[in-house]
Design a protein around this motif. Structure first.
Motif, PDB file in Angstrom:
ATOM      1  N   PHE A   1       7.892  48.604 -12.413  1.00  0.00           N
ATOM      2  CA  PHE A   1       7.633  50.123 -13.411  1.00  0.00           C
ATOM      3  C   PHE A   1       7.937  50.866 -13.788  1.00  0.00           C
ATOM      4  O   PHE A   1       8.921  51.414 -13.752  1.00  0.00           O
ATOM      5  CB  PHE A   1       6.318  49.200 -14.652  1.00  0.00           C
ATOM      6  N   LYS A   2       7.048  51.780 -12.437  1.00  0.00           N
ATOM      7  CA  LYS A   2       7.127  52.807 -12.086  1.00  0.00           C
ATOM      8  C   LYS A   2       8.768  53.362 -11.778  1.00  0.00           C
ATOM      9  O   LYS A   2       9.460  54.470 -11.916  1.00  0.00           O
ATOM     10  CB  LYS A   2       5.998  53.834 -10.926  1.00  0.00           C
TER      11      LYS A   2
ATOM     12  N   ILE B   1      10.964  51.849 -12.482  1.00  0.00           N
ATOM     13  CA  ILE B   1      12.169  51.886 -13.482  1.00  0.00           C
ATOM     14  C   ILE B   1      12.204  52.902 -13.976  1.00  0.00           C
ATOM     15  O   ILE B   1      13.468  53.593 -14.220  1.00  0.00           O
ATOM     16  CB  ILE B   1      11.824  50.704 -14.265  1.00  0.00           C
ATOM     17  N   ASN B   2      10.668  53.644 -14.752  1.00  0.00           N
ATOM     18  CA  ASN B   2      10.174  54.559 -15.312  1.00  0.00           C
ATOM     19  C   ASN B   2      11.507  55.950 -14.670  1.00  0.00           C
ATOM     20  O   ASN B   2      12.133  56.766 -15.179  1.00  0.00           O
ATOM     21  CB  ASN B   2       9.069  55.076 -15.564  1.00  0.00           C
ATOM     22  N   ASP B   3      10.551  56.576 -13.223  1.00  0.00           N
ATOM     23  CA  ASP B   3      11.433  57.239 -12.500  1.00  0.00           C
ATOM     24  C   ASP B   3      12.924  57.043 -12.697  1.00  0.00           C
ATOM     25  O   ASP B   3      13.653  57.974 -12.794  1.00  0.00           O
ATOM     26  CB  ASP B   3      11.419  57.392 -11.077  1.00  0.00           C
TER      27      ASP B   3
ATOM     28  N   GLY C   1      14.603  56.790 -16.579  1.00  0.00           N
ATOM     29  CA  GLY C   1      14.616  57.076 -17.559  1.00  0.00           C
ATOM     30  C   GLY C   1      13.338  56.400 -18.728  1.00  0.00           C
ATOM     31  O   GLY C   1      12.851  55.491 -18.575  1.00  0.00           O
ATOM     32  N   HIS C   2      13.097  56.999 -19.218  1.00  0.00           N
ATOM     33  CA  HIS C   2      11.381  56.908 -20.412  1.00  0.00           C
ATOM     34  C   HIS C   2      11.931  55.381 -21.325  1.00  0.00           C
ATOM     35  O   HIS C   2      11.359  54.690 -21.664  1.00  0.00           O
ATOM     36  CB  HIS C   2      11.159  57.183 -20.843  1.00  0.00           C
ATOM     37  N   GLU C   3      13.598  55.830 -21.694  1.00  0.00           N
ATOM     38  CA  GLU C   3      14.015  54.515 -23.030  1.00  0.00           C
ATOM     39  C   GLU C   3      13.987  53.377 -21.743  1.00  0.00           C
ATOM     40  O   GLU C   3      14.092  52.570 -22.859  1.00  0.00           O
ATOM     41  CB  GLU C   3      15.126  55.409 -22.848  1.00  0.00           C
TER      42      GLU C   3
ATOM     43  N   GLY D   1      12.415  52.662 -19.482  1.00  0.00           N
ATOM     44  CA  GLY D   1      11.218  51.854 -19.751  1.00  0.00           C
ATOM     45  C   GLY D   1      10.518  51.640 -20.659  1.00  0.00           C
ATOM     46  O   GLY D   1       9.824  50.007 -20.094  1.00  0.00           O
ATOM     47  N   ASP D   2      10.673  51.733 -21.869  1.00  0.00           N
ATOM     48  CA  ASP D   2      10.207  51.381 -23.084  1.00  0.00           C
ATOM     49  C   ASP D   2      11.498  50.369 -23.074  1.00  0.00           C
ATOM     50  O   ASP D   2      10.647  49.153 -24.264  1.00  0.00           O
ATOM     51  CB  ASP D   2      10.777  52.107 -24.164  1.00  0.00           C
TER      52      ASP D   2
ATOM     53  N   GLY E   1       0.255  52.437 -20.815  1.00  0.00           N
ATOM     54  CA  GLY E   1       0.832  52.326 -19.704  1.00  0.00           C
ATOM     55  C   GLY E   1       2.019  51.046 -20.110  1.00  0.00           C
ATOM     56  O   GLY E   1       2.303  50.613 -20.771  1.00  0.00           O
ATOM     57  N   ASP E   2       1.774  50.276 -18.842  1.00  0.00           N
ATOM     58  CA  ASP E   2       2.281  48.777 -18.256  1.00  0.00           C
ATOM     59  C   ASP E   2       0.897  48.078 -18.305  1.00  0.00           C
ATOM     60  O   ASP E   2       1.575  46.914 -17.598  1.00  0.00           O
ATOM     61  CB  ASP E   2       3.231  49.039 -17.550  1.00  0.00           C
TER      62      ASP E   2
END
Length: 758
Positions: free
Chosen positions: A371-372, A374-376, A379-381, A383-384, A409-410
């Protein structure tokens, strides 16, 4: 009586006696035995022992160090209120059945009147949950609503009639009015104590106090009503309410004493308490409607009816708003799943339920893999979007009666109930894994995620919700170490691995600390040496003794790096003492070696390197080994011990006599010190057999030309007995407890500075 009631059995017996007394009195009342005069005598006599017991039990709580200070102060005031009740019941019995005094008000009436304000103050002093200003304002409003409803009822039933009653002096009228006003104070205090949800619910003692007050107020109002409308006669049904209230006071005081100082919080079912303000409002309108039934419908009847309907609608609207607030408080804003608060509450509920055959409960902790990145990367969108898709996947698998939530978090959690067997939990976990593998479309990108799941099936009826969650987390940790993308059941083996990792991490993070216990010359009390004893300054559990982790360290092998750390830390500290206090050169340092350390091929090199690093001389170091090492030593072990001796290090046998020592090996091994286990020292002052055994061990050490050191000396008589036996050195609580480094340093400086000065 006070000393007698301190014991648990005595308190339980007194509570049981009160219950028997209450049953006997009620049987006497309903049986109609002995006529009205005898019934009154029996009833009035029953109050005195009940009041005596709840006063003594209340004093026990007020004086108990088991209670937190705020609770103790509150119960001190409550006990004074109990004392007023006791004085009132004693005075009532004496005035009515011994002195035959008549009149109003009498001494008993004044004592009854004092009970209400004191009890009011005591209930308000009881500690409650921390609240924001808004919460305190809402609590005050709820309590005032209950108080207003009670005021309307008391005014209608008592205060109004009292003000218009004839034949009363001004003092009698004021005193009579003060009694229902005191009851109104009790209603306010009772509602406040219940509505503010102590820790975070009203515990059993508070609920019992509230029940006692409810019965007492009902009886008081009934008594006053009967007095105004014909005159009260003792031994009537009103006494049954008063006596039942007294018995609840007995139970409340007993339960408060038994309640742990830091009782585990439990989720409260507040439905009954929640409706208190609404019930009070409805009751008040019913009284108004009954009182105004003779008024014409236009305009008064319509206005009263409209006001009542309007108030009920506002209440209904408020209940909907509170339900919405509750849902917002327990719902994760992003995914719409339950949040950590609701998951924790539901876990505690599950933990309190009994385990039923064929009805298993599983807790699954889910962590999204990769998951991290993907977020990095996106972006956070993005990840959301993944988190929302994961929530939808959980909903597609979880049944309506189960609960899925996001811890943060996840990380997600699923609570599944009523499974037919343990294997079904694995089936559910596999379905969750499959559902979570569904690709997530984010713009032009296809995001692939997987999950790891730790599963725990509840089989321990005493495990708390927090424990179950920790066990699921341990299983999840095992999955991630094994390669991710799968599920794993929790087992105690995993727990051992996790604790081993935690212990090794503690060594790396400098969470360990060395304490020092001095060994002294028994004849003079002078310090001859110190023994290094390890403690774990655990970040969550506080300071732990070796009994909490040494066995685990031995079992897992973590004792090897742990032992090296202890030796290094102890030598460094002792070297500092030698540098600061010139007289401390003669001080010996003792450090324990575990059997696994002795079995290490590089033991001698490790010890030698630590001595070189710290600058502590080898001829001042004593290494203590256990009997298991000397029972059947192999040639390699003997060689390592002899190499340590050749460095100048002395070797001691620790806890001698607790195992199966082979005396022949004492002659073969390079051991020069024999430490007598504390089990031989206990009882030597007053037990001839224990003294003989201990003396034999001392002479055995002398026969092998060893220095004998006694452990566990706790009394001067034990020290004197050891001196008579010829034992010269000892350690124990009688001389010094294990000291943290600053205190040990102060003791060493004090003794050896004095030696140098002299």
């Amino acid at each position: 009586m006070g000393t007698w009631i301190r014991t648990g059995r005595a308190a339980a017996a007194s509570v049981l006696a009160c219950a028997v007394l209450l049953v006997v009195q009620q049987a006497w009342f309903f049986g109609g035995w002995g006529g009205a005069e005898v019934s009154t005598f029996v009833t009035d006599a029953s109050y005195v022992p009940l009041a005596l017991v709840f006063t003594v039990l209340g004093a026990r709580v007020a004086l108990s160090k088991r209670q937190e200070p705020r609770t103790r102060r509150a119960w001190q005031v409550i006990t004074v209120a109990f004392g007023c009740q006791l004085a009132a019941h004693c005075a009532w019995f004496v005035q009515n059945h011994v002195l035959h005094v008549t009149g109003y008000p009498l001494t008993a009436d004044y004592c009854f009147l004092l009970f209400s304000p004191l009890m009011f103050a005591g209930l308000l002093m009881l500690p409650g949950q921390y609240r924001r200003r808004r919460d305190r304002q809402r609590l005050a409003l709820d309590a005032l609503i209950v108080g207003a409803g009670g005021f309307i009822a008391i005014w209608y039933l008592l205060l109004g009639p009292i003000l218009h009653a004839t034949g009363l002096t001004r003092w009698e009228r004021l005193f009579t009015a003060a009694l229902p006003i005191g009851d109104l104070l009790l209603v306010l205090a009772m509602s406040t104590a219940l509505l503010r949800r102590h820790q975070p619910e009203a515990p059993a003692p508070v609920r019992l106090l509230a029940g006692a007050i409810a019965l007492t107020v009902t009886a008081d109002v009934s008594y006053s009503w009967i007095q105004l409308n014909g005159g009260f006669t003792g031994g009537s049904w009103v006494d049954l309410l008063w006596l039942a209230g007294c018995f609840l006071l007995v139970l409340a005081a007993d339960q408060q004493y038994r309640r742990p100082r830091n009782a585990a919080p439990r989720r409260a079912d507040r439905n009954v308490v929640f409706i208190l303000p609404y019930a009070a409002g409805i009751a008040a309108y019913l009284l108004i409607a009954e009182q105004s039934s003779h008024l014409p419908l236009n305009p008064y009847g319509g206005m009263i009816l409209g006001s009542a309907v309007l108030t009920l609608l506002v209440m209904a609207r408020q209940m909907h708003a509170l339900r919405d607030n509750r849902e917002m408080a327990v719902t994760d804003g992003l995914t719409g799943l339950a949040n950590r608060t609701l998951l924790t509450e539901r876990l505690e509920q599950l933990a309190r339920r009994p385990i039923r055959p064929g009805r298993h409960t599983a807790i699954m902790l889910i962590d999204l893999d990769r998951f991290k990145p993907i977020n990095d990367t996106f972006g956070h969108e993005a990840g959301d979007a993944v988190l929302v898709a994961a929530a939808a996947a959980l909903r597609s698998v979880v049944r309506s009666g189960d609960l899925a939530g996001r811890l943060g978090g996840d990380e997600f959690a699923v609570l599944v109930q009523d499974l037919p067997d343990r294997e079904t939990a694995g089936v559910v976990a596999a379905r969750l894994l499959e559902a979570l593998r569904t690709p997530v479309i984010f713009g032009e990108h296809v995001l692939m995620v997987e999950a790891s799941i730790g599963v725990v099936v509840r089989d321990d009826p005493h495990a708390s919700g927090e424990t179950l969650l920790m066990q699921a987390d341990t299983a999840l940790y095992a999955v991630k170490r094994a390669g991710r993308g799968r599920y794993e059941y929790y087992s105690t083996v995993m727990d051992t691995r996790a604790r081993e990792a935690e212990l090794r991490q503690a060594v790396a993070n400098d969470e360990l600390v060395v304490y020092f216990q001095p060994a002294v010359a028994l004849a003079t009390g002078e310090i001859r040496g110190v023994e290094a004893l390890v403690r774990w300054n655990h970040p969550a559990r506080g300071l732990l003794g070796p009994g909490e982790f040494i066995d685990l360290a031995e079992e897992t092998g973590a004792v090897v790096p742990l032992g090296a750390w202890v030796l290094r830390a102890a030598c460094r500290e002792a070297a500092g003492w030698r540098a600061e206090s010139p007289g401390a050169e003669a001080l010996r340092l003792s450090v324990n070696l575990s059997p696994k350390q002795v079995a290490q091929a590089d033991l001698v090199q490790t010890v030698e390197a630590i001595l070189t690093e710290t600058g502590f001389p080898a001829d001042r170091l004593t290494l203590e080994i256990t009997e298991s090492v000397i029972l059947q030593p192999d040639p390699l072990t003997i060689g390592r011990l002899e190499a340590l001796r050749d460095l100048g290090i002395e070797l001691a046998v620790d806890d001698f006599g607790t195992g199966y020592s082979a005396l022949s090996y004492l002659r073969r091994l390079p051991v020069t010190i024999l430490k007598i286990d504390r089990s031989f020292v206990t009882g030597i002052a007053d037990d001839a057999e224990a003294r003989s055994v201990c003396e034999a061990v001392v002479h055995l050490g002398e026969a092998f030309r060893m220095t004998v050191v006694a452990e566990g000396i706790e009394t001067p008589d034990q020290a004197a007995a050891l001196i008579d036996m010829g034992c010269g050195v000892g350690q124990g609580f009688y001389f010094y407890r294990p000291l943290p480094p600053p205190e040990a340093t102060a003791v060493i400086r004090r003794q050896f500075s004095a030696v140098v000065g002299s």
